[in-house]
Scaffold this motif. Sequence first.
Motif, PDB file in Angstrom:
ATOM      1  N   TYR A 103       4.248 -30.432   3.595  1.00 32.08           N
ATOM      2  CA  TYR A 103       2.876 -30.323   3.119  1.00 32.08           C
ATOM      3  C   TYR A 103       2.267 -29.004   3.583  1.00 32.08           C
ATOM      4  CZ  TYR A 103       3.798 -35.313   2.752  1.00 32.08           C
ATOM      5  OH  TYR A 103       4.365 -36.518   2.470  1.00 32.08           O
ATOM      6  N   SER A 104       1.559 -28.351   2.677  1.00 32.02           N
ATOM      7  CA  SER A 104       0.903 -27.093   3.023  1.00 32.02           C
ATOM      8  C   SER A 104      -0.182 -26.811   2.007  1.00 32.02           C
ATOM      9  CB  SER A 104       1.919 -25.944   3.059  1.00 32.02           C
ATOM     10  OG  SER A 104       2.341 -25.647   1.739  1.00 32.02           O
ATOM     11  N   SER A 105      -1.074 -25.902   2.350  1.00 36.87           N
ATOM     12  CA  SER A 105      -2.148 -25.494   1.441  1.00 36.87           C
ATOM     13  C   SER A 105      -1.880 -24.101   0.878  1.00 36.87           C
ATOM     14  CB  SER A 105      -3.487 -25.509   2.182  1.00 36.87           C
ATOM     15  OG  SER A 105      -3.426 -24.670   3.338  1.00 36.87           O
ATOM     16  N   ILE A 106      -0.630 -23.699   0.836  1.00 38.00           N
ATOM     17  CA  ILE A 106      -0.240 -22.369   0.361  1.00 38.00           C
ATOM     18  C   ILE A 106      -0.529 -22.249  -1.136  1.00 38.00           C
ATOM     19  CG2 ILE A 106       1.739 -20.843   0.015  1.00 38.00           C
ATOM     20  CD1 ILE A 106       2.922 -22.076   2.564  1.00 38.00           C
ATOM     21  N   THR A 107      -1.003 -21.076  -1.544  1.00 39.31           N
ATOM     22  CA  THR A 107      -1.414 -20.890  -2.934  1.00 39.31           C
ATOM     23  C   THR A 107      -0.643 -19.805  -3.675  1.00 39.31           C
ATOM     24  OG1 THR A 107      -3.152 -19.350  -2.233  1.00 39.31           O
ATOM     25  CG2 THR A 107      -3.759 -21.678  -2.440  1.00 39.31           C
ATOM     26  N   ASN A 108       0.324 -19.155  -3.029  1.00 31.38           N
ATOM     27  CA  ASN A 108       1.098 -18.144  -3.757  1.00 31.38           C
ATOM     28  C   ASN A 108       2.533 -18.096  -3.237  1.00 31.38           C
ATOM     29  OD1 ASN A 108       1.433 -15.765  -1.731  1.00 31.38           O
ATOM     30  ND2 ASN A 108      -0.774 -16.190  -1.651  1.00 31.38           N
ATOM     31  N   TRP A 109       3.393 -17.482  -4.022  1.00 31.90           N
ATOM     32  CA  TRP A 109       4.832 -17.471  -3.773  1.00 31.90           C
ATOM     33  C   TRP A 109       5.199 -16.728  -2.498  1.00 31.90           C
ATOM     34  CZ3 TRP A 109       9.132 -19.815  -4.665  1.00 31.90           C
ATOM     35  CH2 TRP A 109      10.357 -19.168  -4.552  1.00 31.90           C
ATOM     36  N   ASP A 110       4.612 -15.557  -2.267  1.00 28.80           N
ATOM     37  CA  ASP A 110       4.948 -14.760  -1.083  1.00 28.80           C
ATOM     38  C   ASP A 110       4.608 -15.511   0.206  1.00 28.80           C
ATOM     39  OD1 ASP A 110       5.924 -12.652  -2.579  1.00 28.80           O
ATOM     40  OD2 ASP A 110       4.017 -11.591  -2.624  1.00 28.80           O
ATOM     41  N   ASP A 111       3.461 -16.187   0.218  1.00 27.73           N
ATOM     42  CA  ASP A 111       3.075 -16.957   1.402  1.00 27.73           C
ATOM     43  C   ASP A 111       4.018 -18.141   1.614  1.00 27.73           C
ATOM     44  OD1 ASP A 111       1.020 -15.248   1.932  1.00 27.73           O
ATOM     45  OD2 ASP A 111      -0.563 -16.553   1.154  1.00 27.73           O
ATOM     46  N   LEU A 112       4.495 -18.715   0.519  1.00 26.31           N
ATOM     47  CA  LEU A 112       5.437 -19.835   0.639  1.00 26.31           C
ATOM     48  C   LEU A 112       6.744 -19.367   1.266  1.00 26.31           C
ATOM     49  CD1 LEU A 112       6.149 -22.802  -0.013  1.00 26.31           C
ATOM     50  CD2 LEU A 112       7.021 -21.999  -2.223  1.00 26.31           C
ATOM     51  N   ILE A 113       7.252 -18.215   0.841  1.00 31.80           N
ATOM     52  CA  ILE A 113       8.474 -17.669   1.428  1.00 31.80           C
ATOM     53  C   ILE A 113       8.275 -17.397   2.912  1.00 31.80           C
ATOM     54  CG2 ILE A 113      10.060 -15.698   1.417  1.00 31.80           C
ATOM     55  CD1 ILE A 113      10.418 -17.529  -0.960  1.00 31.80           C
ATOM     56  N   HIS A 114       7.150 -16.796   3.258  1.00 29.07           N
ATOM     57  CA  HIS A 114       6.855 -16.496   4.663  1.00 29.07           C
ATOM     58  C   HIS A 114       6.778 -17.773   5.487  1.00 29.07           C
ATOM     59  CE1 HIS A 114       5.193 -14.353   8.107  1.00 29.07           C
ATOM     60  NE2 HIS A 114       4.255 -15.284   8.179  1.00 29.07           N
ATOM     61  N   PHE A 115       6.097 -18.775   4.970  1.00 30.21           N
ATOM     62  CA  PHE A 115       5.917 -20.027   5.699  1.00 30.21           C
ATOM     63  C   PHE A 115       7.247 -20.749   5.913  1.00 30.21           C
ATOM     64  CE2 PHE A 115       5.301 -24.623   5.736  1.00 30.21           C
ATOM     65  CZ  PHE A 115       4.375 -24.774   6.752  1.00 30.21           C
ATOM     66  N   THR A 116       8.004 -20.931   4.842  1.00 27.97           N
ATOM     67  CA  THR A 116       9.270 -21.665   4.957  1.00 27.97           C
ATOM     68  C   THR A 116      10.283 -20.916   5.815  1.00 27.97           C
ATOM     69  OG1 THR A 116       9.969 -20.691   2.834  1.00 27.97           O
ATOM     70  CG2 THR A 116       8.987 -22.879   2.769  1.00 27.97           C
ATOM     71  N   SER A 117      10.289 -19.590   5.727  1.00 28.23           N
ATOM     72  CA  SER A 117      11.232 -18.799   6.529  1.00 28.23           C
ATOM     73  C   SER A 117      10.974 -18.971   8.018  1.00 28.23           C
ATOM     74  CB  SER A 117      11.126 -17.321   6.158  1.00 28.23           C
ATOM     75  OG  SER A 117      11.484 -17.105   4.808  1.00 28.23           O
ATOM     76  N   ASN A 118       9.713 -19.129   8.385  1.00 24.11           N
ATOM     77  CA  ASN A 118       9.364 -19.283   9.799  1.00 24.11           C
ATOM     78  C   ASN A 118       9.469 -20.727  10.277  1.00 24.11           C
ATOM     79  OD1 ASN A 118       8.312 -16.618  11.015  1.00 24.11           O
ATOM     80  ND2 ASN A 118       7.319 -16.678   9.035  1.00 24.11           N
ATOM     81  N   GLN A 119       9.150 -21.673   9.405  1.00 21.40           N
ATOM     82  CA  GLN A 119       9.111 -23.068   9.805  1.00 21.40           C
ATOM     83  C   GLN A 119      10.473 -23.744   9.783  1.00 21.40           C
ATOM     84  OE1 GLN A 119       6.379 -24.819  10.961  1.00 21.40           O
ATOM     85  NE2 GLN A 119       5.389 -22.818  10.970  1.00 21.40           N
ATOM     86  N   TRP A 120      11.387 -23.234   8.986  1.00 22.25           N
ATOM     87  CA  TRP A 120      12.689 -23.895   8.810  1.00 22.25           C
ATOM     88  C   TRP A 120      13.830 -23.119   9.449  1.00 22.25           C
ATOM     89  CZ3 TRP A 120      12.143 -24.937   2.835  1.00 22.25           C
ATOM     90  CH2 TRP A 120      11.044 -25.795   2.627  1.00 22.25           C
ATOM     91  N   LYS A 121      13.570 -22.411  10.512  1.00 26.28           N
ATOM     92  CA  LYS A 121      14.611 -21.616  11.155  1.00 26.28           C
ATOM     93  C   LYS A 121      15.686 -22.491  11.794  1.00 26.28           C
ATOM     94  CE  LYS A 121      12.058 -17.369  12.132  1.00 26.28           C
ATOM     95  NZ  LYS A 121      11.533 -16.467  13.194  1.00 26.28           N
ATOM     96  N   LYS A 122      15.284 -23.588  12.428  1.00 27.93           N
ATOM     97  CA  LYS A 122      16.255 -24.468  13.068  1.00 27.93           C
ATOM     98  C   LYS A 122      16.985 -25.289  12.011  1.00 27.93           C
ATOM     99  CE  LYS A 122      13.741 -24.931  17.436  1.00 27.93           C
ATOM    100  NZ  LYS A 122      13.114 -25.883  18.397  1.00 27.93           N
ATOM    101  N   ASN A 123      18.303 -25.338  12.129  1.00 31.63           N
ATOM    102  CA  ASN A 123      19.103 -26.062  11.146  1.00 31.63           C
ATOM    103  C   ASN A 123      19.198 -27.548  11.488  1.00 31.63           C
ATOM    104  OD1 ASN A 123      19.630 -23.908   9.430  1.00 31.63           O
ATOM    105  ND2 ASN A 123      21.377 -23.245  10.633  1.00 31.63           N
TER     106      ASN A 123
END
Length: 205
Positions: A103-123
């Motif tokens: 869940y997130s309040s992200i409104t554009n593609w670039d912010d989504l890439i930034h968010f997921t790249s930082n939040q999903w680092k651990k496998n």
Amino acid sequence: MVWTASSSGTYSLKSTSAFLMGQQLRVPWQNLVWESPVIPRMKFNLWLTVQSKLPTLDSKSMAQHENICVLCRAQPETHDHLFFNCCFVSPLWRFIKQRAHFYSSITNWDDLIHFTSNQWKKNTASNLIRKICFSSIVYHTWEERNERIFRGKKASQRLVLTRICNTIIYILKLGCLQKLHASNRILCEWDLLPSSSRPPPRPPD
């Protein structure tokens, strides 16, 4: 004979590449793209997408086509629109994000890439599934877009969502999470196990 590009004096491809190219910083989305347990074709597609390098209709290579999104027929086609804000794709995201507990309040593609790249680092098991979901939406969105432009074929929103869910299920059933001993448990928890009595998933209104 000493290989001066290597500190040990021994030739290696890694040291030679570093010598020729210099020190390269790791891109922030490296884990999102290359650590995702999906097929190479999907990784390559996502690799181009996160860099906004796909030949969308706003690019010079597609200048012969009218720049109108073929999925919604309402807005110009850009990476941000096609993969995130298109009214055809947005319900697919909402459905998958709900299943993935993302869940997130992200409104554009670039912010989504930034968010997921930082939040999903651990496998972790949950993050690996989220990466599979992410890659599947991007891949099937691009596939449907190409089918409409180049083959004149058109699938419904429900059918595209079914393809996305089936891709997620098949990748999980191939055993990508076996090393975590969590595959079957997560399939059940996320309600992703196939059932002959279950109708195809329907996007939310």
